[in-house]
Design a protein around this motif. Structure first.
Motif, PDB file in Angstrom:
ATOM      1  N   LYS A   1       0.856  -1.182   0.000  1.00 39.74           N
ATOM      2  CA  LYS A   1       0.000   0.000   0.000  1.00 39.74           C
ATOM      3  C   LYS A   1       0.894   1.234   0.000  1.00 39.74           C
TER       4      LYS A   1
ATOM      5  N   GLU B   1       1.628   5.286  -0.593  1.00 40.13           N
ATOM      6  CA  GLU B   1       1.000   6.613  -0.553  1.00 40.13           C
ATOM      7  C   GLU B   1       1.963   7.614  -1.201  1.00 40.13           C
TER       8      GLU B   1
ATOM      9  N   SER C   1       2.581  11.618  -2.027  1.00 40.43           N
ATOM     10  CA  SER C   1       2.074  12.956  -1.674  1.00 40.43           C
ATOM     11  C   SER C   1       3.171  13.992  -1.911  1.00 40.43           C
TER      12      SER C   1
ATOM     13  N   ALA D   1       7.142   9.013  -1.478  1.00 51.04           N
ATOM     14  CA  ALA D   1       6.381   7.762  -1.442  1.00 51.04           C
ATOM     15  C   ALA D   1       6.502   7.213  -0.024  1.00 51.04           C
ATOM     16  N   ARG D   2       5.368   6.797   0.530  1.00 50.17           N
ATOM     17  CA  ARG D   2       5.370   6.243   1.889  1.00 50.17           C
ATOM     18  C   ARG D   2       4.774   4.845   1.902  1.00 50.17           C
TER      19      ARG D   2
ATOM     20  N   SER E   1      -1.520  -0.773  -4.531  1.00 50.29           N
ATOM     21  CA  SER E   1      -2.740  -0.005  -4.289  1.00 50.29           C
ATOM     22  C   SER E   1      -2.251   1.343  -3.768  1.00 50.29           C
ATOM     23  N   GLU E   2      -2.660   2.403  -4.440  1.00 45.45           N
ATOM     24  CA  GLU E   2      -2.219   3.751  -4.047  1.00 45.45           C
ATOM     25  C   GLU E   2      -3.320   4.447  -3.274  1.00 45.45           C
ATOM     26  N   GLU E   3      -2.915   5.217  -2.280  1.00 43.79           N
ATOM     27  CA  GLU E   3      -3.920   5.989  -1.526  1.00 43.79           C
ATOM     28  C   GLU E   3      -4.110   7.326  -2.174  1.00 43.79           C
TER      29      GLU E   3
END
Ligand code: COA
Length: 186
Positions: free
Chosen positions: A5, A7, A9, A51-52, A184-186
């Motif tokens: 997963k 994320e 930002s 990216a997290r 899967s990206e948030e």
């Protein structure tokens, strides 16, 4: 493969501490905190992303749009107003080769398109064969060499370009890359 997963930002000042750790393990002459702070103070002509995974920064990437600040023509004659220049991309060593760099590079290319750039350029060290493969996969072509460009090692820089990120051919190429990314990206 188990989906990570991820994320993505915009990079914030508070991310720099984690970013610097990856920067130090990735580059011979890492950028300092000051350089990242300076880059984040010009977001009218720069975009940086992190990216997290589980809240931890495991990669970052940035692109600048010099004409937004400088309004210049490039030496090879093309219109710099349409050019984005990738400044930095690195992934935590333990997360490499999992397509996270690809997700970030796709983000930079989308950002360039959103800002109206047709051309994207970058430089990399001649001996950085991993980065060379990475950028070639994204359709970057070698434009030339800058001799002795890196003052720390005296290494040459390879200059690479994508000519037209909006062309149908290039967009097809990106879609093929997107299709095999399983995050899967948030
Ligand atoms: C270059 C870098 C950002 C790539 O990130 P990454 O997340 O590991 O790359 P990806 O998993 O998205 O790989 C995408 C493609 O790049 C190429 N690639 C990536 N790592 C590679 C390696 N070790 N050897 C050969 N090709 C490689 C492959 O074509 C790969 O596609 P594939 O896995 O389908 O074969 C990462 O290696 C890194 O942080 N390197 C140190 C910092 C650096 O050199 N940055 C570039 C400065 S110009």
């Amino acid at each position: 493969m188990k989906a990570i997963k991820l994320e993505i930002s915009p990079m914030q000042l508070g991310d720099i501490k984690e970013v610097i750790q990856i920067e130090k393990e990735s580059f011979v002459s890492p950028w300092s905190v000051d350089v990242f702070e300076e880059q984040l103070s010009h977001l009218d002509c720069a975009s940086y992303f992190v990216a997290r995974v589980n809240g931890k920064v495991i990669g970052y990437a940035g692109i600048i749009f010099p004409p937004a600040c400088l309004s210049v023509d490039t030496a090879d004659g093309h219109n710099a107003e349409t050019e984005g220049h990738i400044t930095n991309i690195a992934i935590d060593k333990s997360y490499r080769r999992k397509k996270i760099g690809s997700v970030l590079l796709l983000k930079l290319i989308e950002e360039a398109q959103n800002r109206g750039s047709r051309v994207i350029s970058l430089e990399l060290r001649k001996l950085n064969t991993v980065a060379l493969s990475f950028y070639k996969k994204f359709g970057f072509r070698i434009f030339g060499l800058r001799k002795d460009y890196y003052s720390d090692t005296g290494e040459d820089a390879i200059v690479m370009f994508v000519d037209n990120v909006s062309s149908a051919d290039y967009q097809n190429r990106l879609q093929i890359i997107r299709d095999v990314i399983q995050f899967s990206e948030e």
